[in-house]
Design an enzyme around this catalytic site. Sequence first.
Site, PDB file in Angstrom:
ATOM      1  N   SER A   3       0.831  -1.213   0.000  1.00 58.35           N
ATOM      2  CA  SER A   3       0.000   0.000   0.000  1.00 58.35           C
ATOM      3  C   SER A   3       0.861   1.257   0.000  1.00 58.35           C
ATOM      4  CB  SER A   3      -0.935   0.000   1.216  1.00 58.35           C
ATOM      5  OG  SER A   3      -0.193  -0.183   2.415  1.00 58.35           O
ATOM      6  N   THR A  29     -40.493  26.638 -10.253  1.00 56.00           N
ATOM      7  CA  THR A  29     -40.733  25.240  -9.876  1.00 56.00           C
ATOM      8  C   THR A  29     -40.877  24.522 -11.212  1.00 56.00           C
ATOM      9  OG1 THR A  29     -43.121  25.581  -9.776  1.00 56.00           O
ATOM     10  CG2 THR A  29     -41.918  25.799  -7.694  1.00 56.00           C
ATOM     11  N   SER A  80     -13.725  28.525 -26.407  1.00 53.78           N
ATOM     12  CA  SER A  80     -13.748  27.365 -27.292  1.00 53.78           C
ATOM     13  C   SER A  80     -12.650  27.538 -28.322  1.00 53.78           C
ATOM     14  CB  SER A  80     -15.108  27.282 -27.989  1.00 53.78           C
ATOM     15  OG  SER A  80     -14.987  26.524 -29.170  1.00 53.78           O
ATOM     16  N   LYS A 134     -17.765  31.784 -27.717  1.00 54.42           N
ATOM     17  CA  LYS A 134     -18.118  30.999 -26.537  1.00 54.42           C
ATOM     18  C   LYS A 134     -17.288  31.303 -25.305  1.00 54.42           C
ATOM     19  CE  LYS A 134     -20.093  27.219 -26.551  1.00 54.42           C
ATOM     20  NZ  LYS A 134     -20.475  25.811 -26.600  1.00 54.42           N
ATOM     21  N   ASN A 162     -17.248  29.179 -21.862  1.00 61.73           N
ATOM     22  CA  ASN A 162     -17.863  27.984 -21.278  1.00 61.73           C
ATOM     23  C   ASN A 162     -17.713  27.932 -19.767  1.00 61.73           C
ATOM     24  OD1 ASN A 162     -18.592  27.027 -23.830  1.00 61.73           O
ATOM     25  ND2 ASN A 162     -16.596  26.047 -24.133  1.00 61.73           N
ATOM     26  N   GLN A 170      -7.468  -2.091   3.949  1.00 55.83           N
ATOM     27  CA  GLN A 170      -6.408  -1.323   3.294  1.00 55.83           C
ATOM     28  C   GLN A 170      -6.954  -0.602   2.052  1.00 55.83           C
ATOM     29  OE1 GLN A 170      -2.241  -2.772   3.091  1.00 55.83           O
ATOM     30  NE2 GLN A 170      -2.611  -2.988   0.909  1.00 55.83           N
ATOM     31  N   LYS A 193      -8.191   3.609   1.707  1.00 60.21           N
ATOM     32  CA  LYS A 193      -7.475   4.877   1.588  1.00 60.21           C
ATOM     33  C   LYS A 193      -7.540   5.541   0.215  1.00 60.21           C
ATOM     34  CE  LYS A 193      -4.292   2.843   4.271  1.00 60.21           C
ATOM     35  NZ  LYS A 193      -5.301   2.058   4.999  1.00 60.21           N
TER      36      LYS A 193
HETATM   37  N1  ARG Z   1      -1.144  -1.421   5.212  1.00 59.56           N
HETATM   38  C1  ARG Z   1      -2.107  -1.911   6.137  1.00 59.56           C
HETATM   39  C2  ARG Z   1      -3.442  -1.186   5.969  1.00 59.56           C
HETATM   40  O1  ARG Z   1      -3.459  -0.161   5.374  1.00 59.56           O
HETATM   41  C3  ARG Z   1      -1.622  -1.739   7.535  1.00 59.56           C
HETATM   42  C4  ARG Z   1      -2.132  -2.716   8.517  1.00 59.56           C
HETATM   43  C5  ARG Z   1      -1.669  -4.067   8.204  1.00 59.56           C
HETATM   44  N2  ARG Z   1      -1.883  -4.964   9.270  1.00 59.56           N
HETATM   45  C6  ARG Z   1      -1.657  -6.266   9.153  1.00 59.56           C
HETATM   46  N3  ARG Z   1      -1.826  -7.000  10.169  1.00 59.56           N
HETATM   47  N4  ARG Z   1      -1.305  -6.779   8.015  1.00 59.56           N
HETATM   48  O2  ARG Z   1      -4.483  -1.639   6.397  1.00 59.56           O
END
Ligand code: ARG
Length: 466
Positions: free
Chosen positions: A31, A163, A285, A291, A293, A330, A333
């Site tokens: 990640s 309306t 444009s 134009k 826009n 994970q 994010k």
């Molecule tokens: N990179 C992981 C996440 O974002 C961190 C936690 C990982 N924990 C584990 N026990 N593998 O969730």
Amino acid sequence: MTNDTKNSANTMWGGRFAAGPDAIMEAINASIGFDKRMARQDITGSRAHASMLAAQGIITDKDAEAIREGLLTVLSEIETGTFVYSTALEDIHMNVEARLKEIIGEPAGRLHTARSRNDQVATDFRLWVRDQVDAAIEGLDALIRAFLDQAEAGADWVMPGFTHLQTAQPVTWGHHMMAYVEMFARDKSRFQDARVRMNESPLGAAALAGTGFPTDRHMTAEALGFDRPMANSLDAVSDRDHALEFLSNATICALHLSRFSEELVIWSSAQFRFVTLSDRFSTGSSIMPQKKNPDAAELIRAKIGRIMGSMVALFTIMKGLPLAYSKDMQEDKEQFFDAADNLMLSLAAMTGMVSDLTANKDALAAAASSGFSTATDLADWLVRELGLPFRDAHHVTGALVGMAEKQGCDLPDLSLDDMQSVHADITEGVYDVLTVDASVASRMSYGGTAPVRVREQIAAWRERLG
Ligand code: ARG
């Protein structure tokens, strides 16, 4: 920059692994490509944890000091761009710790005492989300103030109220602007509510069950600006409600932004000409020289697609997950980052557009008086002055509108003779209520469009915002 170490046992948990992970496994598992955005939060959390470990006598003050200083060095490497990220080290947590070990040696290994990556990532992410909540509140505040300025400038300017996007009754520009103040203020309060709920610390929940070390979770919670530690360690490592709430709130906010964007697109068209967008927030444009826009408005109108998409994604990711931590989480994010980035960008762009917006007072007024916009005022006059039941008044007014339509004129242009041919008791006095200004001024009910009410609302909001 990425430094891939293939075919060697992972240095962080490699004890029982003979060979490094398969390249595909590494690609799906890592990640670091995105969670590096949480580096600052990770280091802040680790520094608080180290101080607590020393305060509780779990590690020495000397080691804690080395850890805290070393982490600052890591942070400055990250911020100056000299840090070398490693995919083999999976995520930001292990990247930071590994680098800390290179810098300070043995004490680095003591940092992870009484902690797990599960409570670590929960803490980092919560800190990140909290920053975004604060940014959203700030962004909304600026947007609300921009709408207030517009409302104040044109508190008594008349425009058509719609309306079904059909002319309904005249309203004031100020009233229309203040409707968005209400919407965005609700959005702001939703983020404020969420912030109160989310401001508890997961740190110290460890893997899922707590720890046997004599930790002080209240101390780390306080150091990180949380109100208290989360009360249940299983919940602490598995809860992503704060992100779900943020995304839900962001979706509602994006929806409001899309509605005003749509109005800007319509209003800035040659057919309406209600507003002129500033050059700063429009584009030309490449082929049609006439134009201008409303690109920013169109883009903001579209942003709800990806923001709501992120919300749906995270709900779907979290759905059905058993306690406690699962790697599924994970996936929270990237979705979140994208939604937050786009929300902040949309708020900033909309604030710029609203601040720069020129309302075309004359075009608004001309449109306000067309389309028989004072027909309801006429019906109300028949009720008030002649004592007609509203239903009958509605019928008489309908006949007068039909007559005006046939003559190709507006209601105030009908002669008194014509009016009396529909209802004999109508008098000259009716013309007083047929003007648009009289119409809006009469709508004095609480929350109504009368300029005096609008000014009261502007003052009340200014007072509330400080
Ligand atoms: N990179 C992981 C996440 O974002 C961190 C936690 C990982 N924990 C584990 N026990 N593998 O969730």
